[in-house]
Design an enzyme around this catalytic site. Structure first.
Site: not given
Length: 272
Positions: A120, A140
């Site tokens: 990210e 995730e």
């Protein structure tokens, strides 16, 4: 290759090569993004925004095993117990915002893994360079959550919603070749010195007029966020701004004199 160390902490280091900043996450081998590391990285990019002598940035992780393997999961149980999980995302958003809005062209150099929050962070940079041994993942969902450091919003803008969904829904890693094929990676470095190549490209960006560079970055963002008519209106307005700068005069003069332009010094600072 000589560097001038201008900022250093236990977890984040910044060095200068002329007017290019090399920012390194210094927590090998995995360069995990703990709460403290994220904050130090955020502070570094906020400081970079105020530096008129820095015209481009390369961001990397120390060593070759990982750019960053992601968040430090060891912190999560306490954060969940404290009932402030939303703050984890907000802190991540503050970091990616600081990178995206530092006012300089940015390159993430990925060697090894860029997983979770590590990936990210790279999405907030303008360009991503990777070695052939790099790999990318947003795992995730396999931990019961989803990317919360800006990934759900940034990744679809870069590779499109369908491919972004696949990465997030499966949590499976992809290699550097596939990342390059789908547009996640701009440049695949197959041989030579990856850092030297990234710095060389950054030095090229640093040699260009900062006003034009900043307007290009702003307009590209507008292209994915605004209707076409609004984007074209903004393009015309910013084109008018840039055409009144000394950099344009230098560029035209250099073309007429058949020499490379020298844009350094034509503008006092980089504009966001």
């Amino acid at each position: 290759m000589a560097y001038n160390t201008t900022h250093a902490s236990q977890l984040v280091n910044m060095q200068l090569q002329r007017d290019v900043a090399l920012v390194t996450i210094e927590d090998p081998p995995l360069n995990l993004l703990s709460r403290v590391t994220k904050e130090k990285l955020r502070e570094t990019f906020i400081a970079l925004k105020e530096r008129s002598d820095i015209r481009a940035v390369v961001l990397r992780g120390a060593g070759t095993r990982a750019f960053s393997a992601g968040a430090d999961i060891r912190e999560f149980p306490q954060r969940i117990a404290d009932g402030n999980a939303e703050q984890i995302a907000q802190e991540g958003h503050q970091l990616v915002s600081a990178i995206a809005n530092c006012g300089k062209p940015t390159i993430a150099l990925v060697e090894g893994v860029a997983y979770g929050a590590g990936l990210e962070v790279t999405l907030a940079t303008d360009l991503r360079f990777a070695t052939e041994r790099a790999s990318f993942a947003l795992p995730e969902v396999t931990r019961g959550v989803f990317p919360g450091n800006g990934g759900t919003q940034l990744l679809p803008r870069i590779i499109g919603p369908a491919r972004a969904l696949e990465l997030m829904l499966t949590g499976k890693p992809i290699d550097a070749v596939e990342a390059h094929r789908i547009g996640l990676v701009n440049r695949l470095i197959a041989s030579g010195d990856p850092l030297a190549e990234a710095l060389s490209f950054a030095e090229h960006l640093a040699s260009l007029p900062t006003t034009a560079i900043s307007r290009i970055r702003r307009l590209i963002n507008a292209a994915v966020e605004q209707p076409l008519a609004e984007g074209l209106k903004l393009e015309a307005a910013l084109f008018g701004e840039v055409f009144r700068t000394d950099a344009v005069k230098e560029g035209i003069k250099a073309f007429q004199e058949k020499r490379p332009p020298n844009f350094r010094g034509t503008e006092s600072r980089s504009l966001s």
